[in-house]
Design a protein around this motif. Structure first.
Motif, PDB file in Angstrom:
ATOM      1  N   ASP A 156     -10.256   7.083  -3.579  1.00  0.00           N
ATOM      2  CA  ASP A 156      -9.805   6.093  -2.592  1.00  0.00           C
ATOM      3  C   ASP A 156      -9.760   4.690  -3.180  1.00  0.00           C
ATOM      4  O   ASP A 156      -9.031   3.827  -2.680  1.00  0.00           O
ATOM      5  CB  ASP A 156     -10.722   6.094  -1.366  1.00  0.00           C
ATOM      6  CG  ASP A 156     -10.371   7.203  -0.395  1.00  0.00           C
ATOM      7  OD1 ASP A 156      -9.260   7.773  -0.516  1.00  0.00           O
ATOM      8  OD2 ASP A 156     -11.204   7.529   0.480  1.00  0.00           O
ATOM      9  N   ARG A 167      -6.451   2.997  -3.887  1.00  0.00           N
ATOM     10  CA  ARG A 167      -5.613   2.388  -2.848  1.00  0.00           C
ATOM     11  C   ARG A 167      -5.505   0.876  -3.053  1.00  0.00           C
ATOM     12  O   ARG A 167      -4.546   0.242  -2.606  1.00  0.00           O
ATOM     13  CB  ARG A 167      -6.200   2.665  -1.471  1.00  0.00           C
ATOM     14  CG  ARG A 167      -6.164   4.129  -1.036  1.00  0.00           C
ATOM     15  CD  ARG A 167      -6.811   4.258   0.322  1.00  0.00           C
ATOM     16  NE  ARG A 167      -6.901   5.636   0.765  1.00  0.00           N
ATOM     17  CZ  ARG A 167      -5.939   6.275   1.451  1.00  0.00           C
ATOM     18  NH1 ARG A 167      -4.815   5.640   1.756  1.00  0.00           N
ATOM     19  NH2 ARG A 167      -6.105   7.517   1.835  1.00  0.00           N
ATOM     20  N   PRO A 199       0.841  -1.215   0.000  1.00  0.00           N
ATOM     21  CA  PRO A 199       0.000   0.000   0.000  1.00  0.00           C
ATOM     22  C   PRO A 199       0.871   1.258   0.000  1.00  0.00           C
ATOM     23  O   PRO A 199       1.989   1.245   0.522  1.00  0.00           O
ATOM     24  CB  PRO A 199      -0.802  -0.125   1.297  1.00  0.00           C
ATOM     25  CG  PRO A 199       0.070  -0.953   2.189  1.00  0.00           C
ATOM     26  CD  PRO A 199       0.793  -1.930   1.278  1.00  0.00           C
ATOM     27  N   ASN A 201      -0.037   6.771   3.315  1.00  0.00           N
ATOM     28  CA  ASN A 201      -1.336   7.437   3.417  1.00  0.00           C
ATOM     29  C   ASN A 201      -1.259   8.928   3.168  1.00  0.00           C
ATOM     30  O   ASN A 201      -2.051   9.493   2.413  1.00  0.00           O
ATOM     31  CB  ASN A 201      -1.963   7.165   4.789  1.00  0.00           C
ATOM     32  CG  ASN A 201      -2.534   5.761   4.892  1.00  0.00           C
ATOM     33  OD1 ASN A 201      -2.898   5.167   3.882  1.00  0.00           O
ATOM     34  ND2 ASN A 201      -2.611   5.242   6.096  1.00  0.00           N
TER      35      ASN A 201
END
Length: 581
Positions: free
Chosen positions: A195, A198, A145, A148
């Motif tokens: 989003d 992601r 990932p 953030n």
């Protein structure tokens, strides 16, 4: 002996089966040994299997360090296509680094992928290596990932880039046609809507992500809309006196709306195209007008205002009412509309005026001097006279044939600005004199001379009327006399260097005669006959210069005159109310 006979026989080995088993062992043992060796090779291999890919990047035969350097360099630069999920249109292609994937994101990816390769069961490792050697290399998918904070900042930037304002339909005259921008809907997307990026499963195979947008409708546009707004005659730049600003010019435009609509329908949304059209430029642009606005005195007239204080007041009020009036090119001035009704509430007073041939005091009496002064200024300015009427009797404050009578609800005086530039009326009342100036732009330098020709005269006579209220033998003048005449006026134009250009007929003014009426008391004896003998001498008519010709500028022997308007006598049955004078 009997016991020995009952013992079963000992089985004998099958020589054929043994030979088959031996052959199988001889044949496959090397293969098994070779596969075992392949498994051992894979077990202790320090590099990736040949042709192995990690997230689409080939790392075959590379060590962990080599693969790590390659992945950290290649993956952040991997292009990702962002598309409109509804139309399928590719909107933007960005590197993965634009989503917050940095080199550090993939720093441990090579180690993770190599561990997956090593964690395979021992006897399966040989098959994995063999498959890789045969071209069926494993494809490792291991997407860590993104950071953030980096992703959220990147999502904000991408949302701004992906969102587009609508392009509304627009148009503007161009040199060879009409530039038309066809409408295109806008789109809006928020950072929160991104989003979904992601999760690499959304795009890891095709490196394409289909996104959802909100549509912002654009204002539609048709060829008929354009024609309704643009088509028409050319309009010069003008002047707005309420804001003291110059209004922009407009070209004349005409085009085929059906053909234009077909071109607009075929054009891609948001594209600007050129529609064929007939474009006629205006004579005066706003830029030109800024340099020339009210630069010149086109015409000027000054008259002496005499009479009572009330009459002078009326002349001044009417002059003030039209002071500052601006006429743009093609507009028409109306004296009655501009000055308005003459009432006591607006400050007008009772002053002498002609009513049904008699001189009486009337509210607004005398304002005809204002309209007459304006009329002569218009003639000197070479403007187009739209409506004008002469007085019933010859005026005393202006040359005969140069007057203009007006009356509320009756005769009006109107002229049209037939120049390409705005014209302003400027008035001044000082020291018993009324001055009217017309300001505008005279690029040609042409000047005007007005001349008149008296073509007929009608003398007046004295008429006696008996009045019992007077003492016998006494007399009192009831009505002052006016000689009648007919005057033709001509407008002569001269160039800036004084050269004669033209002489044209302007108007015919017919003035009625009015007898001198004397009231006389009753006679004690038989009254004598009513006398018709004129006064010893009539007031002389003013000298009127002859109209010049091309050589000495005299009036042509037989000028070609346009049809003269039929005179409507003010005292005729269908005549309008008697104008004030």
């Amino acid at each position: 002996m009997e016991q020995a006979l009952n013992t079963p026989p000992t089985p004998q080995a099958n020589p054929s089966r043994s030979r088959v088993l031996i052959a199988i062992l001889v044949l496959f043992l090397p293969l098994l040994l070779a596969y075992f060796g392949l498994c051992l090779c894979a077990e202790y291999r320090s590099t990736f299997y040949p042709n192995t890919t990690v997230n689409g990047t080939t790392v075959g035969s590379l060590t962990e360090t080599q693969a790590q350097a390659l992945l950290m360099d290649d993956l952040p630069r991997r292009p990702l296509t962002l598309a409109d999920g509804e139309t399928g249109e590719a909107l933007l292609t960005v590197p993965l680094s634009a989503l917050g994937y940095t080199a550090e994101t993939f720093a441990s990816l090579a180690q993770t992928a190599l561990q997956q390769q090593r964690q395979t069961a021992f006897f399966l490792k040989g098959w994995g290596l063999l498959s890789a050697l045969m071209g069926n290399a494993p494809a490792v998918q291991a997407w860590p990932p993104p950071n953030n904070d980096a992703f959220e900042a990147a999502a904000e930037r991408l949302a701004e880039r992906l969102s587009l304002p609508p392009i509304h339909g627009a148009y503007a005259p161009a040199q060879n046609g009409i530039a038309v921008t066809c409408p295109r809907d806008g789109r809006a997307i928020t950072a929160a809507a991104l989003d979904c990026l992601r999760d690499p499963a959304l795009w890891q195979e095709s490196f394409r992500a289909d996104l959802s947008f909100s549509v912002i409708p654009a204002q539609t546009l048709t060829a008929r809309d354009i024609a309704a707004d643009l088509c028409g005659e050319a309009q010069n730049a003008g002047y707005d006196p309420t804001t003291n600003t110059i209004t922009p010019e407009r070209p004349g435009v005409s085009f085929d709306t059906e053909a234009a609509q077909q071109l607009m329908d075929a054009a891609p949304p948001g594209k600007t195209i050129l529609l064929p059209a007939d474009i006629r430029p205006p004579a005066v642009t706003a830029e030109q007008l800024r340099q020339l606005l009210f630069r010149d005195v086109l015409g000027e007239c000054r008259t002496v205002v005499s009479g009572t204080a009330a009459r002078k007041n009326n002349v001044r009020l009417a002059a003030n009412a039209m002071d500052g009036t601006v006429l743009n090119a093609g507009e028409t001035f109306s004296f009655n509309e501009t000055v308005g009704q003459r009432t006591a509430a607006r400050g007008y007073r009772a002053a002498p005026a002609y009513v049904q041939g008699e001189t009486v005091d009337e509210i607004g009496g005398g304002i005809c001097q204002t309209s007459s002064t304006l009329y002569l200024a218009c003639l000197y300015a070479n403007l187009q006279i739209t409506e004008r009427y002469a007085h019933r009797y010859t005026p005393s404050y202006i040359d005969w044939g140069m007057d203009a009578t007006v009356s509320w609800g009756g005769p009006d005086y109107r002229f049209t600005n037939n120049t390409d530039y705005p014209v302003k009326i400027s008035t001044a009342y000082e020291n018993g004199q009324l001055t009217v100036r017309l300001l505008g732009t005279n690029l040609s330098g042409i000047t005007v001379k007005m001349t008149g020709e008296t073509v007929s005269k009608t003398p007046w006579k004295t008429v006696y009327q008996e009045d019992a209220s007077l003492a016998p033998g006494t007399e009192q003048v009831k009505t002052s006399p006016h000689a009648g005449c007919t005057v033709k006026t001509y407008r002569t134009l001269y160039a800036a260097d004084g050269q004669w250009l033209s002489t044209t007929y302007e108007a015919t003014s017919s003035y009625k005669s009015r007898d001198r009426v004397v009231l006389r008391g009753p006679e004690t004896e038989a009254p004598p006959a009513v006398g018709t003998e004129p006064l010893p001498a009539d007031p002389p008519l003013p000298e009127v210069p002859s109209v010049p010709t091309a050589e000495n500028v005299p009036l042509p022997a037989a000028p070609t005159e346009p049809a003269e308007p039929a005179e409507t006598p003010p005292d005729a049955a269908a005549a309008p109310p008697e104008p004030t004078s």
